[in-house]
Design a protein around this motif. Sequence first.
Motif, mmCIF file in Angstrom:
data_model
loop_
_atom_site.group_PDB
_atom_site.id
_atom_site.type_symbol
_atom_site.label_atom_id
_atom_site.label_comp_id
_atom_site.label_asym_id
_atom_site.label_seq_id
_atom_site.Cartn_x
_atom_site.Cartn_y
_atom_site.Cartn_z
ATOM 1 N N LEU A 26 5.995 -1.577 6.509
ATOM 2 C CA LEU A 26 4.588 -1.542 6.131
ATOM 3 C C LEU A 26 4.447 -1.545 4.619
ATOM 4 O O LEU A 26 5.289 -1.018 3.901
ATOM 5 C CB LEU A 26 3.896 -0.274 6.657
ATOM 6 N N ILE B 1 1.305 -0.695 1.693
ATOM 7 C CA ILE B 1 -0.048 -0.179 1.469
ATOM 8 C C ILE B 1 -0.373 -0.300 -0.012
ATOM 9 O O ILE B 1 0.436 0.048 -0.865
ATOM 10 C CB ILE B 1 -0.190 1.271 1.989
ATOM 11 N N GLU C 146 -6.023 1.126 -0.819
ATOM 12 C CA GLU C 146 -6.076 1.391 0.610
ATOM 13 C C GLU C 146 -5.688 2.837 0.867
ATOM 14 O O GLU C 146 -4.768 3.364 0.250
ATOM 15 C CB GLU C 146 -5.125 0.458 1.368
ATOM 16 N N LYS D 222 -2.928 2.563 6.584
ATOM 17 C CA LYS D 222 -2.523 1.307 7.197
ATOM 18 C C LYS D 222 -1.817 1.634 8.491
ATOM 19 O O LYS D 222 -1.045 2.594 8.573
ATOM 20 C CB LYS D 222 -1.565 0.574 6.251
ATOM 21 N N LYS E 211 0.341 -0.003 12.035
ATOM 22 C CA LYS E 211 1.020 -1.093 12.707
ATOM 23 C C LYS E 211 1.673 -0.521 13.950
ATOM 24 O O LYS E 211 2.631 0.239 13.851
ATOM 25 C CB LYS E 211 2.071 -1.726 11.803
ATOM 26 N N LYS F 24 1.965 4.630 11.061
ATOM 27 C CA LYS F 24 0.804 4.801 10.212
ATOM 28 C C LYS F 24 1.258 5.269 8.836
ATOM 29 O O LYS F 24 2.140 6.129 8.728
ATOM 30 C CB LYS F 24 -0.171 5.835 10.791
#
Lengths: 107, 115
Positions: free
Chosen positions: A48, A50, A54, A57, A59, A63
Amino acid sequence: SQKIEQNSEALNIQEGKTATLTCNYTNYSPAYLQWYRQDPGRGPVFLLLIRENEKEKRKERLKVTFDTTLKQSLFHITASQPADSATYLCALEELSFGAGTTVTVRA
Amino acid sequence: EAGVAQSPRYKIIEKRQSVAFWCNPISGHATLYWYQQILGQGPKLLIQFQNNGVVDDSQLPKDRFSAERLKGVDSTLKIQPAKLEDSAVYLCASSPEQGIGTEAFFGQGTRLTVV
């Protein structure tokens, strides 16, 4: 120079529980922060990313949160499975990696 | 899509010898990175290329380490002479662009042991 620290070297959790990993950094304001998974004898695999604007996030069962005021990112694995057992690395952009947190999920 | 290829997979040399590692990034990726990962630590960036130009080599020990990326594709990392503390895994990674937040794809690495 920038410094990045990840919480405890090892995290042991029961299958189905949530694993929470912490990444703290200093002396830098990254445009984005990344999380990677690394299995023994293998190169890191991207999970991931971020960005600084942001807050969160997601997926699948993963998290990531990013708090630029605290200079901290949290990485959560929900409903953990034994297959999630690995070392998880936090990285400031591509410049600086933490030492990683090894997660072991018990069946 | 083929991944990042590195060779050799393992290398054992004596201190003061020289060694070279090779990396073939994913086709079309402009950015290439070399990292050193010592056991128990995270990867440490040694050098970053954008096409065939060096973007960042601030952590490369230039008295013994050198790297090149000819024609903006393959890259080699050389250590001459090697020291015991150079024992580590050397990882190569590539990404489509630099600095815009795209994931880096890593090879399996070359494990170097200096004895």
